[in-house]
Scaffold this motif. Structure first.
Motif, PDB file in Angstrom:
ATOM      1  N   ALA A 269      48.198 -26.300  23.155  1.00 45.93           N
ATOM      2  CA  ALA A 269      48.577 -25.551  24.347  1.00 45.93           C
ATOM      3  C   ALA A 269      50.013 -25.035  24.249  1.00 45.93           C
ATOM      4  O   ALA A 269      50.891 -25.712  23.719  1.00 45.93           O
ATOM      5  CB  ALA A 269      48.433 -26.446  25.578  1.00 45.93           C
ATOM      6  N   LEU A 270      50.212 -23.834  24.774  1.00 47.79           N
ATOM      7  CA  LEU A 270      51.553 -23.273  24.924  1.00 47.79           C
ATOM      8  C   LEU A 270      51.848 -23.146  26.414  1.00 47.79           C
ATOM      9  O   LEU A 270      50.931 -22.964  27.220  1.00 47.79           O
ATOM     10  CB  LEU A 270      51.633 -21.892  24.261  1.00 47.79           C
ATOM     11  CG  LEU A 270      51.650 -21.886  22.733  1.00 47.79           C
ATOM     12  CD1 LEU A 270      51.357 -20.497  22.200  1.00 47.79           C
ATOM     13  CD2 LEU A 270      52.982 -22.386  22.218  1.00 47.79           C
ATOM     14  N   PRO A 271      53.122 -23.242  26.798  1.00 44.53           N
ATOM     15  CA  PRO A 271      53.450 -23.119  28.222  1.00 44.53           C
ATOM     16  C   PRO A 271      53.004 -21.774  28.777  1.00 44.53           C
ATOM     17  O   PRO A 271      53.197 -20.733  28.138  1.00 44.53           O
ATOM     18  CB  PRO A 271      54.977 -23.252  28.249  1.00 44.53           C
ATOM     19  CG  PRO A 271      55.328 -23.954  26.980  1.00 44.53           C
ATOM     20  CD  PRO A 271      54.314 -23.509  25.980  1.00 44.53           C
ATOM     21  N   ARG A 272      52.397 -21.794  29.951  1.00 47.00           N
ATOM     22  CA  ARG A 272      51.917 -20.564  30.570  1.00 47.00           C
ATOM     23  C   ARG A 272      53.043 -19.550  30.740  1.00 47.00           C
ATOM     24  O   ARG A 272      52.854 -18.347  30.520  1.00 47.00           O
ATOM     25  CB  ARG A 272      51.284 -20.900  31.932  1.00 47.00           C
ATOM     26  CG  ARG A 272      50.719 -19.703  32.690  1.00 47.00           C
ATOM     27  CD  ARG A 272      49.503 -19.110  32.024  1.00 47.00           C
ATOM     28  NE  ARG A 272      48.421 -20.050  31.875  1.00 47.00           N
ATOM     29  CZ  ARG A 272      47.231 -19.741  31.378  1.00 47.00           C
ATOM     30  NH1 ARG A 272      47.008 -18.510  30.956  1.00 47.00           N
ATOM     31  NH2 ARG A 272      46.286 -20.641  31.260  1.00 47.00           N
ATOM     32  N   GLN A 273      54.235 -20.033  31.112  1.00 43.35           N
ATOM     33  CA  GLN A 273      55.376 -19.123  31.310  1.00 43.35           C
ATOM     34  C   GLN A 273      55.743 -18.406  30.017  1.00 43.35           C
ATOM     35  O   GLN A 273      56.134 -17.245  30.016  1.00 43.35           O
ATOM     36  CB  GLN A 273      56.595 -19.894  31.832  1.00 43.35           C
ATOM     37  CG  GLN A 273      56.386 -20.569  33.168  1.00 43.35           C
ATOM     38  CD  GLN A 273      55.982 -22.031  33.024  1.00 43.35           C
ATOM     39  OE1 GLN A 273      55.057 -22.346  32.267  1.00 43.35           O
ATOM     40  NE2 GLN A 273      56.679 -22.911  33.736  1.00 43.35           N
ATOM     41  N   VAL A 274      55.622 -19.120  28.901  1.00 39.54           N
ATOM     42  CA  VAL A 274      55.937 -18.537  27.598  1.00 39.54           C
ATOM     43  C   VAL A 274      54.945 -17.423  27.262  1.00 39.54           C
ATOM     44  O   VAL A 274      55.328 -16.337  26.797  1.00 39.54           O
ATOM     45  CB  VAL A 274      55.935 -19.620  26.504  1.00 39.54           C
ATOM     46  CG1 VAL A 274      55.901 -19.006  25.113  1.00 39.54           C
ATOM     47  CG2 VAL A 274      57.143 -20.529  26.662  1.00 39.54           C
ATOM     48  N   LEU A 275      53.665 -17.674  27.499  1.00 37.35           N
ATOM     49  CA  LEU A 275      52.653 -16.672  27.206  1.00 37.35           C
ATOM     50  C   LEU A 275      52.842 -15.434  28.072  1.00 37.35           C
ATOM     51  O   LEU A 275      52.667 -14.296  27.607  1.00 37.35           O
ATOM     52  CB  LEU A 275      51.260 -17.269  27.404  1.00 37.35           C
ATOM     53  CG  LEU A 275      50.888 -18.401  26.439  1.00 37.35           C
ATOM     54  CD1 LEU A 275      49.540 -19.005  26.828  1.00 37.35           C
ATOM     55  CD2 LEU A 275      50.844 -17.906  25.006  1.00 37.35           C
ATOM     56  N   LYS A 276      53.206 -15.638  29.319  1.00 30.00           N
ATOM     57  CA  LYS A 276      53.438 -14.500  30.213  1.00 30.00           C
ATOM     58  C   LYS A 276      54.639 -13.686  29.753  1.00 30.00           C
ATOM     59  O   LYS A 276      54.608 -12.446  29.765  1.00 30.00           O
ATOM     60  CB  LYS A 276      53.653 -14.994  31.650  1.00 30.00           C
ATOM     61  CG  LYS A 276      52.381 -15.489  32.332  1.00 30.00           C
ATOM     62  CD  LYS A 276      52.671 -15.947  33.767  1.00 30.00           C
ATOM     63  CE  LYS A 276      51.391 -16.381  34.469  1.00 30.00           C
ATOM     64  NZ  LYS A 276      51.668 -16.878  35.850  1.00 30.00           N
TER      65      LYS A 276
END
Length: 361
Positions: free
Chosen positions: A13-20
């Protein structure tokens, strides 16, 4: 979007904020009109990303000045070979501490280059615990290698006290940046990024500068640590997008509160799932001995194979991904890396409790 809880062991998993953030900048990085993937690795825009990523890692891990941070490729598997190529010498012996499959692979690779000894192995107990170290003289080994966290078996070194060697090397691929570590105890630390640091493609190496004096000469340039130190990890084209995402993950970690906050959260997350195991009256059985339990990879089995398959089937239907144990040992595994939110672990605990109520007859 469908609610999904990602417990994959890696890529993880990658942080959602990072993906955004990456999505926002994907086509146009900092108003340049092109993606960071399209920028030259020798150009100003990527150079800034590269150096920011290094500096953030140094800050978050409190890496002393006498260490270099390298961004390499090839994963931990390439490091299995680079380490003995650079540091094994005729007439010397290197020591490996075996705590799982990855340390076995590291030793097997090193055995191709010189005299290797397994100092101690936990294989007899199916790697259910971190074995006690026998006493040894530092002069016995040119370097000593260990794996700090064992993803397949769910064990982890709780402390590195008592391991004294002037050139201690650690594969920290699956628990780097998850807790405080005494960097100055190690001569070299390496970690594939795809569990706690970012996506697959970049490998972080933390290298004590005086270790370069130990290195063999005459190696292919690309396989010499000295090459990468001299060229600031820019000897060849680096995995620029992976390093960019690593930088975003490090920014996220810093904004969250740094290593202290990450460690606190990881302890809380793991405790939720271990409590579901421990309070199940044997319905779930943890693989790892309690004093060797990993905060990153929680491994367990159910009463029989049929029940395990049913558990994994129902879990997947409920949006829990990546819970199947490694193919070599089976069972179940929840990998609760940094980017896995607390809510995911709470949801898994609740699912485990409800599944037991339905099937424990």
């Amino acid at each position: 979007m469908k609610q999904v809880y990602n417990f994959n062991a890696g890529p993880a998993a990658l942080p959602r904020q990072v993906l955004k953030k990456a999505k926002e900048e994907f086509l146009d990085f900092q108003d340049t009109g092109i993606s960071i993937m399209e920028h030259s690795h020798r150009g100003k825009h990527y150079e800034e990303v590269h150096e920011e990523a290094k500096n953030l890692l140094k800050e978050l891990l409190s890496i002393p000045d006498q260490y270099e941070v390298l961004f390499l490729q090839g994963g931990a598997s390439l490091q299995f070979a680079m380490i003995p190529m650079n540091f094994m010498k005729p007439g010397e012996q290197s020591g490996y501490i075996l705590t799982g499959s990855w340390s076995e692979k590291a030793l097997k690779e090193a055995d191709k280059f010189g005299d290797v000894k397994d100092i101690v192995s936990g294989k007899a107990s199916n790697y259910a615990s971190i074995p006690d170290l026998p006493s040894f003289s530092p002069e016995e080994y040119s370097y000593v290698h260990l794996t700090s966290n064992n993803t397949i078996y769910g064990t982890q070194w709780a402390s590195f006290d008592g391991i004294d060697h002037p050139f201690l090397i650690a594969d920290m691929s699956s628990d780097i940046l998850s807790r405080r570590i005494p960097i100055d105890k190690f001569g070299l630390i390496y970690a594939g990024a795809q569990k706690n640091l970012g996506p697959a493609g970049v490998t972080v190496v933390i290298f004590r500068k005086d270790a370069a004096e130990r290195a063999n000469e005459g190696l292919p340039a690309i396989l010499s640590y000295e090459t990468h130190i001299k060229n600031r990890s820019l000897y060849n084209t680096p995995p620029t997008f992976s390093i960019y995402l690593l930088k975003l993950v490090l920014e996220w970690a810093k904004n969250l509160g740094g290593l202290e906050e990450l460690e606190k959260r990881n302890q809380e997350k793991a405790q939720l799932i271990y409590e579901a195991i421990d309070q199940s009256s044997g319905f779930y059985s943890g693989h790892a001995a309690r004093d060797s339990r990993s905060l990153m990879n929680i491994t367990f089995t159910l009463k029989n194979e049929e029940l395990t398959k049913q558990f994994l089937k129902e879990a997947h239907e409920q949006g829990f991904y990546g819970l199947a144990g490694h193919r070599s040992i089976g069972g179940c595994r929840a990998s609760a890396y940094n980017a896995v939110p607390l809510e995911a672990c709470q949801a898994l605990r609740d699912f485990m409790e409800n599944f037991q109520k339905k099937h424990d007859k």
